[in-house]
Design a protein around this motif. Structure first.
Motif, PDB file in Angstrom:
ATOM      1  N   UNK A 155       0.886  -1.154  -0.126  1.00  0.00           N
ATOM      2  CA  UNK A 155      -0.029   0.255   0.108  1.00  0.00           C
ATOM      3  C   UNK A 155       0.846   1.395  -0.015  1.00  0.00           C
ATOM      4  N   UNK A 156       1.817   1.215   0.810  1.00  0.00           N
ATOM      5  CA  UNK A 156       2.736   2.438   0.859  1.00  0.00           C
ATOM      6  C   UNK A 156       3.345   2.485  -0.478  1.00  0.00           C
ATOM      7  N   UNK A 157       4.118   1.598  -1.048  1.00  0.00           N
ATOM      8  CA  UNK A 157       4.590   1.682  -2.526  1.00  0.00           C
ATOM      9  C   UNK A 157       3.882   2.100  -3.223  1.00  0.00           C
ATOM     10  N   UNK A 158       2.606   1.736  -3.126  1.00  0.00           N
ATOM     11  CA  UNK A 158       1.419   2.166  -4.310  1.00  0.00           C
ATOM     12  C   UNK A 158       1.213   3.592  -4.086  1.00  0.00           C
ATOM     13  N   UNK A 159       1.268   3.996  -2.890  1.00  0.00           N
ATOM     14  CA  UNK A 159       0.931   5.483  -2.562  1.00  0.00           C
ATOM     15  C   UNK A 159       1.976   6.482  -2.903  1.00  0.00           C
ATOM     16  N   UNK A 160       3.236   5.895  -2.940  1.00  0.00           N
ATOM     17  CA  UNK A 160       4.464   6.759  -3.220  1.00  0.00           C
ATOM     18  C   UNK A 160       4.478   6.857  -4.661  1.00  0.00           C
ATOM     19  N   UNK A 161       4.104   5.630  -5.243  1.00  0.00           N
ATOM     20  CA  UNK A 161       3.958   5.677  -6.839  1.00  0.00           C
ATOM     21  C   UNK A 161       3.054   6.750  -7.375  1.00  0.00           C
ATOM     22  N   UNK A 162       1.726   6.855  -6.899  1.00  0.00           N
ATOM     23  CA  UNK A 162       0.695   7.766  -7.149  1.00  0.00           C
ATOM     24  C   UNK A 162       1.325   8.994  -6.977  1.00  0.00           C
ATOM     25  N   UNK A 163       1.840   9.477  -5.791  1.00  0.00           N
ATOM     26  CA  UNK A 163       2.443  10.512  -5.368  1.00  0.00           C
ATOM     27  C   UNK A 163       3.499  11.204  -6.317  1.00  0.00           C
ATOM     28  N   UNK A 164       4.257  10.165  -6.797  1.00  0.00           N
ATOM     29  CA  UNK A 164       5.508  10.470  -7.579  1.00  0.00           C
ATOM     30  C   UNK A 164       4.899  10.810  -9.131  1.00  0.00           C
ATOM     31  N   UNK A 165       3.898  10.019  -9.385  1.00  0.00           N
ATOM     32  CA  UNK A 165       3.239  10.453 -10.629  1.00  0.00           C
ATOM     33  C   UNK A 165       2.973  11.653 -11.261  1.00  0.00           C
ATOM     34  N   UNK A 166       2.809  12.526 -10.051  1.00  0.00           N
ATOM     35  CA  UNK A 166       2.635  14.164 -10.588  1.00  0.00           C
ATOM     36  C   UNK A 166       3.610  14.497 -11.410  1.00  0.00           C
ATOM     37  N   UNK A 167       4.881  13.863 -11.404  1.00  0.00           N
ATOM     38  CA  UNK A 167       6.006  14.684 -12.208  1.00  0.00           C
ATOM     39  C   UNK A 167       5.836  14.616 -13.565  1.00  0.00           C
ATOM     40  N   UNK A 168       4.588  13.497 -14.039  1.00  0.00           N
ATOM     41  CA  UNK A 168       4.505  13.238 -15.477  1.00  0.00           C
ATOM     42  C   UNK A 168       3.861  14.525 -15.964  1.00  0.00           C
TER      43      UNK A 168
END
Length: 172
Positions: free
Chosen positions: A5-18
């Motif tokens: 869950x934490x890894x998924x949330x970090x991925x989602x949060x990092x996707x803002x850089x797209x």
């Protein structure tokens, strides 16, 4: 499971850089508009002695139109980047930092966007009215009618956005 869950949330949060390349693309769009502005102004200066008053007004309105679009792009780039990608912390002390920067939320951005669209539509409509003497026939008058209808729709949408914003308690 919590680690996934934490890894998924970090991925989602990092996707803002797209979104960052999108804002860079808007900078390139401003360069294109700058070239268009230069072309318009040189054409205006080139025909200064032969152009009629209405042709000059239409030319100046085209310049204003481009300026409004570029202003809109700046608002979208700055507020969008700060709201959705990252804060521009290094610019807080900069003497040229716009006062509104960092204070425009998503709701404010929508209102500014629709306001700019209404202004741009109004300028296009004014240019069409200035050119009405050169447009004859049912098709051209029908086009003008559509332009008025679309402008009124944009105007109504802007009023409704502002009303909804006020009813939502976010109006100033």
């Amino acid at each position: 499971m919590k680690r996934i869950e934490n890894a998924f949330e970090h991925l989602l949060f990092s996707s803002r850089w797209l979104m960052a390349p999108i804002y860079l693309g808007l900078v390139l769009a401003m360069v294109v508009l700058l070239v268009k502005f230069a072309k318009e102004i040189f054409g205006l200066v080139d025909h200064i002695m032969t152009a009629t008053g209405s042709e000059m007004i239409i030319g100046v309105l085209s310049l204003v139109d481009i300026a409004l679009i570029m202003n809109l792009l700046i608002i979208i780039m700055f507020s969008g980047y700060e709201n959705f990608v990252s804060k521009m912390d290094d610019l807080h002390g900069h003497q040229d930092r716009p006062e509104w920067m960092g204070h425009i939320g998503f709701s404010d951005l929508k209102i500014k966007l629709i306001g700019s669209i209404v202004a741009i539509s109004g300028i296009e409509l004014l240019k069409a009215f200035m050119n009405v003497e050169h447009t004859t026939g049912e098709i051209n008058h029908q086009r003008l009618g559509w332009m008025v209808g679309i402008h009124v729709t944009f105007l109504f949408s802007g009023v409704m956005y502002a009303l909804m914003d006020r009813l939502g308690g976010k109006g100033h």
